[in-house]
Design a protein around this motif. Sequence first.
Motif, PDB file in Angstrom:
ATOM      1  N   GLN A  23       0.816  -1.329  -0.141  1.00 35.29           N
ATOM      2  CA  GLN A  23       0.138   0.027   0.002  1.00 35.29           C
ATOM      3  C   GLN A  23       0.824   1.074  -0.124  1.00 35.29           C
ATOM      4  OE1 GLN A  23      -3.294  -0.081  -0.077  1.00 35.29           O
ATOM      5  NE2 GLN A  23      -3.376  -2.219  -0.284  1.00 35.29           N
ATOM      6  N   HIS A  24       0.533   2.209  -0.990  1.00 35.20           N
ATOM      7  CA  HIS A  24       1.572   3.232  -1.119  1.00 35.20           C
ATOM      8  C   HIS A  24       0.808   4.653  -1.533  1.00 35.20           C
ATOM      9  CE1 HIS A  24       4.630   0.266  -1.383  1.00 35.20           C
ATOM     10  NE2 HIS A  24       4.089  -0.235  -2.443  1.00 35.20           N
ATOM     11  N   ARG A  25      -0.459   4.668  -1.118  1.00 33.38           N
ATOM     12  CA  ARG A  25      -1.348   6.019  -1.309  1.00 33.38           C
ATOM     13  C   ARG A  25      -0.662   7.166  -0.336  1.00 33.38           C
ATOM     14  NH1 ARG A  25      -6.584   7.561  -2.373  1.00 33.38           N
ATOM     15  NH2 ARG A  25      -7.272   5.507  -2.634  1.00 33.38           N
ATOM     16  N   GLY A  26      -0.381   7.961  -1.162  1.00 32.71           N
ATOM     17  CA  GLY A  26       0.249   9.229  -0.338  1.00 32.71           C
ATOM     18  C   GLY A  26       1.849   9.305  -0.395  1.00 32.71           C
ATOM     19  N   LEU A  27       2.589   8.227  -0.998  1.00 28.98           N
ATOM     20  CA  LEU A  27       3.838   8.077  -0.963  1.00 28.98           C
ATOM     21  C   LEU A  27       4.217   9.471  -1.877  1.00 28.98           C
ATOM     22  CD1 LEU A  27       6.879   6.769  -0.560  1.00 28.98           C
ATOM     23  CD2 LEU A  27       6.245   5.402  -2.420  1.00 28.98           C
ATOM     24  N   ASP A  28       5.055  10.180  -1.319  1.00 26.60           N
ATOM     25  CA  ASP A  28       5.957  11.324  -2.057  1.00 26.60           C
ATOM     26  C   ASP A  28       7.054  10.908  -2.814  1.00 26.60           C
ATOM     27  OD1 ASP A  28       6.637  13.846  -2.882  1.00 26.60           O
ATOM     28  OD2 ASP A  28       6.324  14.854  -0.997  1.00 26.60           O
ATOM     29  N   LEU A  29       7.005  10.849  -4.146  1.00 23.42           N
ATOM     30  CA  LEU A  29       7.859  10.546  -5.085  1.00 23.42           C
ATOM     31  C   LEU A  29       8.527  11.742  -5.917  1.00 23.42           C
ATOM     32  CD1 LEU A  29       6.908   7.073  -6.486  1.00 23.42           C
ATOM     33  CD2 LEU A  29       8.520   7.291  -4.760  1.00 23.42           C
ATOM     34  N   ARG A  30       8.250  12.862  -5.311  1.00 19.32           N
ATOM     35  CA  ARG A  30       8.580  14.063  -6.374  1.00 19.32           C
ATOM     36  C   ARG A  30      10.105  14.226  -5.936  1.00 19.32           C
ATOM     37  NH1 ARG A  30       4.220  18.348  -3.818  1.00 19.32           N
ATOM     38  NH2 ARG A  30       4.595  16.798  -2.085  1.00 19.32           N
ATOM     39  N   GLY A  31      10.543  14.852  -6.957  1.00 15.74           N
ATOM     40  CA  GLY A  31      12.190  15.077  -6.710  1.00 15.74           C
ATOM     41  C   GLY A  31      13.313  13.940  -7.182  1.00 15.74           C
ATOM     42  N   ASN A  32      12.538  12.958  -7.689  1.00 17.95           N
ATOM     43  CA  ASN A  32      13.450  11.600  -8.304  1.00 17.95           C
ATOM     44  C   ASN A  32      13.244  11.229  -9.688  1.00 17.95           C
ATOM     45  OD1 ASN A  32      14.007  10.332  -5.150  1.00 17.95           O
ATOM     46  ND2 ASN A  32      11.725  11.053  -5.325  1.00 17.95           N
ATOM     47  N   ASP A  33      14.465  10.519 -10.235  1.00 17.69           N
ATOM     48  CA  ASP A  33      14.203  10.250 -11.459  1.00 17.69           C
ATOM     49  C   ASP A  33      13.304   8.811 -11.555  1.00 17.69           C
ATOM     50  OD1 ASP A  33      14.150   9.258 -14.132  1.00 17.69           O
ATOM     51  OD2 ASP A  33      16.554   9.652 -14.146  1.00 17.69           O
ATOM     52  N   LEU A  34      12.166   8.800 -11.886  1.00 18.41           N
ATOM     53  CA  LEU A  34      11.377   7.836 -11.821  1.00 18.41           C
ATOM     54  C   LEU A  34      11.419   6.543 -13.256  1.00 18.41           C
ATOM     55  CD1 LEU A  34       8.199   8.972 -10.244  1.00 18.41           C
ATOM     56  CD2 LEU A  34      10.273   8.283  -9.415  1.00 18.41           C
ATOM     57  N   SER A  35      12.174   7.039 -14.162  1.00 16.70           N
ATOM     58  CA  SER A  35      12.229   6.344 -15.391  1.00 16.70           C
ATOM     59  C   SER A  35      12.800   4.838 -15.370  1.00 16.70           C
ATOM     60  CB  SER A  35      13.166   7.071 -16.245  1.00 16.70           C
ATOM     61  OG  SER A  35      14.380   7.294 -15.954  1.00 16.70           O
ATOM     62  N   HIS A  36      13.422   4.567 -14.314  1.00 15.63           N
ATOM     63  CA  HIS A  36      13.942   3.089 -14.282  1.00 15.63           C
ATOM     64  C   HIS A  36      13.215   2.232 -13.077  1.00 15.63           C
ATOM     65  CE1 HIS A  36      16.899   3.965 -17.265  1.00 15.63           C
ATOM     66  NE2 HIS A  36      17.397   5.140 -16.393  1.00 15.63           N
ATOM     67  N   LEU A  37      12.086   2.674 -12.771  1.00 13.85           N
ATOM     68  CA  LEU A  37      11.461   1.835 -11.666  1.00 13.85           C
ATOM     69  C   LEU A  37      10.857   0.599 -12.197  1.00 13.85           C
ATOM     70  CD1 LEU A  37       9.287   4.592  -9.527  1.00 13.85           C
ATOM     71  CD2 LEU A  37      11.401   3.415  -8.782  1.00 13.85           C
ATOM     72  N   ARG A  38      10.462  -0.242 -11.229  1.00 14.00           N
ATOM     73  CA  ARG A  38       9.919  -1.486 -11.642  1.00 14.00           C
ATOM     74  C   ARG A  38       8.642  -1.640 -10.880  1.00 14.00           C
ATOM     75  NH1 ARG A  38      14.830  -5.899 -12.354  1.00 14.00           N
ATOM     76  NH2 ARG A  38      15.509  -5.182 -14.411  1.00 14.00           N
ATOM     77  N   GLY A  39       7.673  -2.407 -11.336  1.00 13.61           N
ATOM     78  CA  GLY A  39       6.509  -2.534 -10.519  1.00 13.61           C
ATOM     79  C   GLY A  39       5.605  -1.446 -10.392  1.00 13.61           C
ATOM     80  N   LEU A  40       5.623  -0.687 -11.500  1.00 15.49           N
ATOM     81  CA  LEU A  40       4.387   0.592 -11.577  1.00 15.49           C
ATOM     82  C   LEU A  40       3.077   0.270 -10.974  1.00 15.49           C
ATOM     83  CD1 LEU A  40       5.927   2.284 -14.585  1.00 15.49           C
ATOM     84  CD2 LEU A  40       6.872   2.356 -12.241  1.00 15.49           C
ATOM     85  N   THR A  41       2.616  -1.105 -11.217  1.00 17.97           N
ATOM     86  CA  THR A  41       1.067  -1.155 -10.959  1.00 17.97           C
ATOM     87  C   THR A  41       1.034  -1.279  -9.533  1.00 17.97           C
ATOM     88  OG1 THR A  41       1.543  -3.525 -11.175  1.00 17.97           O
ATOM     89  CG2 THR A  41       0.576  -2.564 -13.152  1.00 17.97           C
TER      90      THR A  41
END
Length: 228
Positions: free
Chosen positions: A176-194
């Motif tokens: 569960q990640h509702r409200g997780l703040d990911l601003r200020g990062n490069d997200l282009s290589h993340l996995r498990g986006l769903t």
Amino acid sequence: MATRTIRRTRVTLPALDEPGRYLSNVTSLEGGRGRLAEFQYTDADLRELDLAETHLLDGRVTGLTSRRTRFDRLRVDSVEFTGCDLGSLRWTDTKVSRAVFRDCKLMGATLEDITLDNVLFDNCTFGYATLTRVRTAGPVIFSGCALRETLFDAAELTAGLFDACDLRLTEFDGGQHRGLDLRGNDLSHLRGLTSLRHVIIDRPQTLQLAEALAAELEVTFGEDTDGR
């Protein structure tokens, strides 16, 4: 009271420099009756560190190196860890409150069933780590951390924030990640986006997520096949 604030997330830090407080130098983290309070543990170089059913309260751990580290039901309250290298760390079944990990190496660490409440990870290295069922009961900040190929498995990071972190091939599997703040990062290589439903990002990061999704789906672009 000292705090660390990034955007809307504020972490309360250990109050170890209050007037009248004295931290005693200790040679071991094994306190009497499973409790160690108001302590300072510095520059230890250990082959192995194994702590179970221990409560660390109001202290500093600085320059600790351990080649093999096992923490089981290790409760941590108001403790600073600075410049520590916790090799082969396996940490299970505990709660960490009002703690700071600064310039620490946690390469390949396994954290399982850990509850975090007012915790700051500042410039720490987590590469190839696995965090299973880690839960944020209060605000938690990862600032300037290297999380390359780290797996968050069934984590609950609803009170978490990542800022200026290396998230290359960082994977989120369920949770569960509702409200997780990911601003200020490069997200282009993340996995498990769903698994990242209802997180907070900036609008320009939408393109980064699209790039990550294309890589995760292993799509082929038409212009790369035309003319073959």
